[in-house]
Write an enzyme that holds these catalytic residues in place. Structure first.
Site, PDB file in Angstrom:
ATOM      1  N   HIS A  65      29.825 -22.415 -24.602  1.00 51.99           N
ATOM      2  CA  HIS A  65      29.488 -22.754 -23.209  1.00 51.99           C
ATOM      3  C   HIS A  65      30.699 -22.616 -22.284  1.00 51.99           C
ATOM      4  CE1 HIS A  65      30.593 -27.111 -24.061  1.00 51.99           C
ATOM      5  NE2 HIS A  65      31.063 -26.967 -22.847  1.00 51.99           N
ATOM      6  N   ASP A 109      27.303 -23.694 -30.635  1.00 49.00           N
ATOM      7  CA  ASP A 109      28.207 -23.657 -29.478  1.00 49.00           C
ATOM      8  C   ASP A 109      29.622 -23.309 -29.943  1.00 49.00           C
ATOM      9  OD1 ASP A 109      29.224 -23.935 -26.952  1.00 49.00           O
ATOM     10  OD2 ASP A 109      29.015 -26.128 -26.868  1.00 49.00           O
ATOM     11  N   SER A 203      36.003 -29.536 -23.461  1.00 45.50           N
ATOM     12  CA  SER A 203      35.166 -28.616 -24.228  1.00 45.50           C
ATOM     13  C   SER A 203      35.963 -27.493 -24.837  1.00 45.50           C
ATOM     14  CB  SER A 203      34.164 -27.939 -23.298  1.00 45.50           C
ATOM     15  OG  SER A 203      33.098 -28.754 -23.056  1.00 45.50           O
TER      16      SER A 203
END
Ligand SMILES: *[C@@H]1O[C@H](CO)[C@@H](O)[C@H](O)[C@H]1NC(C)=O
Ligand SMILES: *[C@@H]1O[C@H](CO)[C@@H](O)[C@H](O)[C@H]1NC(C)=O
Ligand SMILES: *[C@@H]1O[C@H](CO)[C@@H](O)[C@H](O)[C@H]1NC(C)=O
Length: 249
Positions: A65, A109, A203
């Site tokens: 992402h 992911d 992230s």
């Protein structure tokens, strides 16, 4: 889906002057995590920030992402706002998100980034090992996550922050995230009773257990509460190896 929150910028805050931190963390000793990379990219004309980590001289791992246009990387950084001599800015040659990445559920992911040229390994820039069979994770295991992401006051940090987190039982994430949590591809971590967590902007950074990359910061509840979800690197070892082998230079 409103309760899921990818850990990168959606709401743009005006950047504050104050140093921030991962929630409940501390500033890392400069260059003590030489595998860490700062990543920014553009998506829908907005700048987004993530972490990434070096696994081969020319390859980094991050979250899928964190994909966008003009991805740029800084290796060897501690304070990303300072022109540190240790910093290496190398262009990204190719970004390879996992072919089964699902941007609705955040399953798979994970993304590989190949650099245009090899990074120069030294005291400030080094590789992080991937897990082997014997490094199986168990609930209660203590791991570290690091990043330049949001603190509790929702401000980005200029310096690298780190926090210790414990791996939790899969059921805790099943209870919190229901069918979005996938036992075979994800790791559940972060004690709900502790205010220590990775947050927006973290992230793509690694969950490091015994100096091995076990997870990648993926998603969690919008309010920053634990537990939160990490991509289970172990499940993707053959994809990582195969993909890196196909792109040797
Ligand atoms: C990433 O940050 C650099 C400054 O470090 C900036 O020049 C660049 O425009 C940013 N990239 C994106 C895509 O926002
Ligand atoms: C998710 O992926 C689909 C197909 O690639 C794309 O059309 C959509 O815009 C993406 N959604 C988000 C939120 O990125
Ligand atoms: C978990 O992820 C794997 C790999 O993408 C997938 O094959 C499987 O169907 C997923 N399980 C659930 C319950 O969604």
């Amino acid at each position: 889906m409103h309760f899921l929150f990818p850990l990168f910028v959606i709401l743009l805050q005006s950047p504050g002057d104050r140093a921030g931190e991962i929630i409940g963390g501390r500033e890392a000793k400069p260059h003590s995590r030489p595998y860490m990379a700062y990543l920014n990219f553009s998506l829908k004309n907005k700048e987004n920030k993530c972490g990434a980590f070096l696994i081969r001289e020319d390859f980094l791992l991050t979250a899928a992402h964190c994909w966008g246009s003009s991805i740029s990387i800084i290796l060897g950084a501690h304070n990303i706002k300072k022109p540190e001599k240790t910093q290496q800015k190398i262009h990204v040659l190719r970004a390879i998100p996992h072919p089964q990445y699902n941007n609705r559920t955040f399953n798979n992911d994970i993304m590989l980034l190949q650099l245009e040229k090899k990074a120069k390994l030294n005291r400030a820039v080094d590789l992080l090992p991937l897990p082997r069979m014997k490094d199986r994770l168990k609930p209660g295991k203590r791991c570290i996550v690091a990043g330049w992401g949001w603190d509790r006051e929702e401000k980005y940090s200029n310096t690298l922050q780190e926090v210790e987190l414990k791996v939790r039982k899969d059921n805790e994430c099943k209870d919190k995230y229901h069918r979005y949590y996938n036992i075979s591809t994800q790791i559940c971590a972060g004690d709900p009773k502790e205010s220590k967590a990775s947050f927006k902007g973290d992230s793509g950074g690694p969950l490091v257990c015994d100096r091995v990359a076990q997870g990648i910061v993926s998603y969690g509840n919008k309010d920053g509460t634990n537990p939160r979800v990490y991509t289970r690197i172990f499940s993707f070892l053959s994809w990582i190896k195969k993909t890196m082998k196909a792109h040797e230079y």
